[in-house]
Design an enzyme around this catalytic site. Structure first.
Site, short mmCIF file in Angstrom:
data_model
loop_
_atom_site.label_atom_id
_atom_site.label_comp_id
_atom_site.label_asym_id
_atom_site.label_seq_id
_atom_site.Cartn_x
_atom_site.Cartn_y
_atom_site.Cartn_z
N GLU A 64 0.88 -1.20 -0.33
CA GLU A 64 0.03 0.18 0.06
C GLU A 64 0.91 1.21 -0.10
O GLU A 64 0.50 2.40 -0.78
CB GLU A 64 -0.96 -0.13 1.30
CG GLU A 64 -1.94 -1.10 1.36
CD GLU A 64 -1.42 -2.46 2.04
OE1 GLU A 64 -0.08 -2.50 2.13
OE2 GLU A 64 -2.17 -3.20 2.28
N PRO A 274 13.07 -13.48 0.08
CA PRO A 274 11.98 -13.82 0.96
C PRO A 274 11.26 -12.31 0.96
O PRO A 274 11.53 -11.46 1.15
CB PRO A 274 12.66 -14.30 2.25
CG PRO A 274 13.80 -13.73 2.03
CD PRO A 274 14.28 -13.73 0.78
N ARG A 275 9.88 -12.54 1.41
CA ARG A 275 8.98 -11.30 1.41
C ARG A 275 9.55 -10.73 2.83
O ARG A 275 9.60 -9.50 2.90
CB ARG A 275 7.57 -11.61 1.55
CG ARG A 275 6.33 -10.81 2.07
CD ARG A 275 6.69 -9.69 1.12
NE ARG A 275 5.57 -8.73 1.40
CZ ARG A 275 5.27 -7.64 0.68
NH1 ARG A 275 5.82 -7.26 -0.28
NH2 ARG A 275 4.27 -6.75 1.12
N GLY A 316 14.59 -3.69 0.20
CA GLY A 316 14.45 -2.48 -0.84
C GLY A 316 15.16 -2.86 -2.07
O GLY A 316 15.47 -1.88 -2.71
N ASN A 341 2.51 -8.38 -5.62
CA ASN A 341 2.16 -7.76 -6.60
C ASN A 341 2.96 -8.18 -7.96
O ASN A 341 4.32 -8.11 -7.72
CB ASN A 341 2.77 -6.12 -6.38
CG ASN A 341 2.38 -5.14 -7.35
OD1 ASN A 341 1.71 -5.78 -8.57
ND2 ASN A 341 2.46 -4.13 -7.24
#
Length: 430
Positions: A64, A274-275, A316, A341
């Site tokens: 978001e 990894p997320r 990042g 996403n």
């Protein structure tokens, strides 16, 4: 009925406050909160309020937050007199903003804070300090005490990129009076799709419009040029398969796919991102990982003698790894999470494969697959088959990748329109 619910929820929040304090400290010990900033979660501001008009935007987490960045740039252009307080609820989103806001020239205009938990006294303390002229929430952030406090103070409210899944809609329909009470305080609801708009309208929400998904209008993910050049030199001509934003349970599947593919493509380099970067150590200890080098420790990608698996457990840098990959799997989609996403990768011209659990980004997946820029698979076996086909046919893979940027470029004017709507929302406050 809704006033009774509101009273009961407020009482529950007040009674839960001591336990929530303990929960925050426990989360801080696990790295889920920043210990020095726990006061913000109780409504204690760490920074002064900027002078003049202040717009409060709230984005729950990283996805978001990223979708808001083009809107923030447009706000700076359209309404330089309006300052922005941007709150989030996760450490990763705060770390992302610490890098992205200065890079976009927004550090002086946008203040980051953590959103208070939904305890009436904490919410009141937060609003007493910041005194926003308007507030907008991204996607589906509906906290009863927070919304009620804003309504009492006559703070104009907007829900942007509004999302309401079929499952959530079915749940809210059991208590329509509560849904109408929560949604009735919004001056405007800008839904991301016609389906979302219809669900909000069916629950009695006012001012609902389907305007498009901000995730289709995001800018390309950034990449540090020096890091990108160093990795390209280290990798050389090897084909790169990227598993991006993976979740628990998926890494074992990716490892099995990697070992199956390297039987035919011995020079393949598989990069696992990894997320949640903190899971890098646990992934390296999985059977089949062979203690693969981890970027967080300063290690570079392995050469052919050391193997073909690299764990990129840093924050990042996804933009760097998408630029290195010839094809990518989008995580959160082989386990019942809902997917991450895919547009970020498509925007950078990467051939995509996505698992069956992609309901959080269903519109994006349909658009990309319909344009021929992505493939969906049912399981790890089918994932290995598709990736293997692309490795065998680089021209077909490149043709698919070339379709991604155009398919991901829908709603390019949406950030400007959203910024204009927010500017108008601030103007409602008298």
């Amino acid at each position: 009925m809704f006033p009774l619910f509101r009273v009961l929820w407020a009482a529950a929040g007040t009674l839960a406050a001591p336990g929530l304090r303990l929960m925050l400290w426990a989360r801080a010990r696990r790295g889920k909160e920043i210990a020095a900033r726990l006061g913000e979660r109780r409504g204690i501001a760490a920074l002064p309020r900027p002078a003049g008009k202040l717009l409060w935007l709230h984005a729950a987490s990283v996805g978001e937050t990223v979708s808001l960045l083009p809107v923030l740039c447009e706000l700076a252009r359209q309404a330089p007199e309006i300052s922005v307080l941007l709150t989030t609820g996760t450490v990763t989103s705060a770390e992302l903003l610490a890098v992205r806001l200065p890079a976009l020239g927004l550090a002086g205009r946008v203040t980051h804070g953590f959103v208070p938990l939904d305890v009436p006294a904490w919410v009141a303390r937060f609003l007493d300090h910041w005194r926003p002229d308007a507030a907008a929430f991204v996607e589906s952030e509906l906290w009863p005490n927070l919304l009620a406090a804003c309504t009492r103070r006559r703070i104009p409210l907007m829900l942007i990129n509004a999302r309401l899944s079929a499952r959530s809609f079915a749940r809210w329909r059991r208590w329509p009076w509560i849904a109408r009470g929560l949604l009735g305080g919004f001056a405007s609801i800008r839904a991301r799709s016609a389906e979302d708009a219809a669900r909000f309208a069916a629950l009695g929400a006012p001012g609902v419009r389907a305007v498009g998904d901000l995730k289709f209008a995001a800018a390309e993910l950034p990449a540090d040029p020096a890091a990108l050049a160093a990795l390209r030199a280290a990798i050389g001509p090897r084909p790169v398969f990227l598993a991006a934003s993976t979740h628990p349970g998926e890494e074992a599947i990716i490892l099995a796919v990697h070992h199956r593919l390297t039987a035919r493509h011995r020079d393949l380099l598989t990069i696992l991102v990894p997320r949640h970067p903190a899971r890098g150590g646990a992934i390296a200890s999985l059977p089949g990982a062979a203690m693969a080098p981890r970027r967080s420790t300063g290690a570079g990608p392995p050469d052919l003698r050391e193997g073909g698996l690299y764990i990129a457990d840093t924050l990042g840098e996804l933009g760097v790894f998408y630029r290195l990959a010839s094809l990518a799997f989008i995580g959160g989609s082989l386990v019942p999470h809902g997917g991450q996403n895919p547009l970020e990768a498509a925007r950078l011209g990467v051939a995509l494969v996505i698992g069956p659990y992609h309901q959080n980004f269903a519109e994006a997946v349909v658009a990309l697959a319909g344009a021929g820029a992505a493939r969906t698979v049912r399981d790890g076996d089918e994932l290995a088959t598709v990736v293997g086909q692309w490795l065998d046919d680089p021209e077909a893979r490149a043709a698919m990748a070339a379709l991604g940027p155009a398919a991901a470029a829908r709603f390019a004017d949406l950030p400007a329109a959203t910024a204009a709507a927010l500017r108008g929302l601030v103007g409602r406050r008298r």
